[in-house]
Design a protein around this motif. Structure first.
Motif, PDB file in Angstrom:
ATOM      1  N   ILE A  50       0.789  -1.198  -0.107  1.00  0.00           N
ATOM      2  CA  ILE A  50      -0.019   0.000   0.149  1.00  0.00           C
ATOM      3  C   ILE A  50       0.830   1.272  -0.004  1.00  0.00           C
ATOM      4  N   ILE A  88       1.771   5.214   0.174  1.00  0.00           N
ATOM      5  CA  ILE A  88       0.992   6.265   1.226  1.00  0.00           C
ATOM      6  C   ILE A  88       1.625   7.332   0.859  1.00  0.00           C
ATOM      7  N   LEU A 148       4.084   3.387  10.486  1.00  0.00           N
ATOM      8  CA  LEU A 148       3.680   2.490   9.259  1.00  0.00           C
ATOM      9  C   LEU A 148       4.458   1.532   8.564  1.00  0.00           C
ATOM     10  N   LEU A 178       3.009  -1.693   3.849  1.00  0.00           N
ATOM     11  CA  LEU A 178       2.977  -0.432   4.023  1.00  0.00           C
ATOM     12  C   LEU A 178       4.073   0.505   3.713  1.00  0.00           C
ATOM     13  N   LEU A 198      -3.042   5.470  -0.864  1.00  0.00           N
ATOM     14  CA  LEU A 198      -3.874   6.037   0.320  1.00  0.00           C
ATOM     15  C   LEU A 198      -3.019   7.522   0.575  1.00  0.00           C
ATOM     16  N   VAL A 221      -2.768  10.124   3.757  1.00  0.00           N
ATOM     17  CA  VAL A 221      -3.154  10.210   5.316  1.00  0.00           C
ATOM     18  C   VAL A 221      -3.010  11.760   5.534  1.00  0.00           C
ATOM     19  N   LEU A 274      -7.561   9.074   4.617  1.00  0.00           N
ATOM     20  CA  LEU A 274      -7.654   8.847   6.053  1.00  0.00           C
ATOM     21  C   LEU A 274      -7.415  10.309   6.358  1.00  0.00           C
ATOM     22  N   LEU A 321      -3.912   3.575  13.622  1.00  0.00           N
ATOM     23  CA  LEU A 321      -3.513   3.735  12.160  1.00  0.00           C
ATOM     24  C   LEU A 321      -3.341   2.615  11.188  1.00  0.00           C
ATOM     25  N   CYS A 340      -5.638   2.029   7.942  1.00  0.00           N
ATOM     26  CA  CYS A 340      -4.941   2.156   6.410  1.00  0.00           C
ATOM     27  C   CYS A 340      -5.359   0.838   5.674  1.00  0.00           C
ATOM     28  N   ARG A 341      -5.395  -0.219   6.394  1.00  0.00           N
ATOM     29  CA  ARG A 341      -5.835  -1.621   5.783  1.00  0.00           C
ATOM     30  C   ARG A 341      -7.460  -1.644   5.589  1.00  0.00           C
TER      31      ARG A 341
END
Length: 214
Positions: free
Chosen positions: A2, A4, A21, A27, A50, A52, A79, A111, A115-116
């Motif tokens: 993922i 970020i 993370l 991540l 994603l 944040v 997020l 967190l 995220c997941r």
């Protein structure tokens, strides 16, 4: 993996969140930004799954950035991070399409799961917000109302935020690359729409709306 993008105006906070993370094998923080505007600039050239976003940042808040990101053709998940257990911030984040709202005080606990969950298209709701959700639902059912939408345009939100930060008309014009007359027109429109009279009332509204921190 993922990918970020992490946006927060405090470098130490970004460093700490990044460490949390990147301890996870799935991540990876591929980019950072110090405010919402910089986050949008980064997204133009970086593939991200994603984002944040800190709620309160200078120049452009996380809420304002989220509104812009949701307009993308294929937007990344979002997020929100906040130090405030604030119902209005929470509901506004959901309205703008965020998958979750994580408090900085428990970021090390929540967190990673948030995220997941976002990548599974699931909403992450921190425990303290459940009561607010239930109360809001019951109130709307009782009154036959919906959660109120913002009454200002995105540009008016930008002008209001800068007014609440104490910026002068000339400063606002320079930051937004518009004329001072346009700033004055926006200010007059904002006052009329909100039924307010001066900067003090506008600042209080901006705090309640999550445009600036108390």
């Amino acid at each position: 993996m993922i990918r970020i993008l992490l946006a927060d105006d405090h470098a130490l906070v970004r460093r700490g969140v990044r460490l949390i993370l990147e301890q996870q094998p799935d991540l990876e923080v591929v980019a950072e930004a110090a405010d919402g505007r910089e986050a949008l600039d980064v997204l133009r050239g970086t593939e991200v799954d994603l984002v944040v976003l800190d709620i309160a940042m200078p120049t452009m808040t996380g809420l304002q950035a989220a509104r812009e990101i949701r307009r993308y053709r294929n937007p990344p998940r979002i997020l929100m991070l906040s130090m405030h257990d604030n119902e209005q911030y929470f509901f506004e984040s959901l309205r703008l399409g965020a998958s979750g709202y994580v408090l900085k005080s428990v970021v090390d606990e929540d967190l990673v799961e948030a995220c997941r969950a976002a990548m599974r298209d699931e909403a992450f709701v921190y425990p303290g917000a459940m009561g607010a959700l239930v109360r809001d639902y019951l109130d709307r059912v009782a009154r036959g109302e919906r959660v109120r939408q913002t009454v200002l345009t995105p540009r008016e939100d930008e002008v209001l935020k800068l007014i609440a930060e104490g910026r002068s008309t000339k400063e606002i014009a320079r930051i937004l690359s518009i004329s001072t007359k346009t700033v004055e027109k926006h200010r007059a429109s904002i006052l009329a729409r909100l039924g307010m009279r001066d900067r003090t009332e506008l600042t209080r509204y901006a705090i309640r709306a999550g445009l600036v921190e108390p």
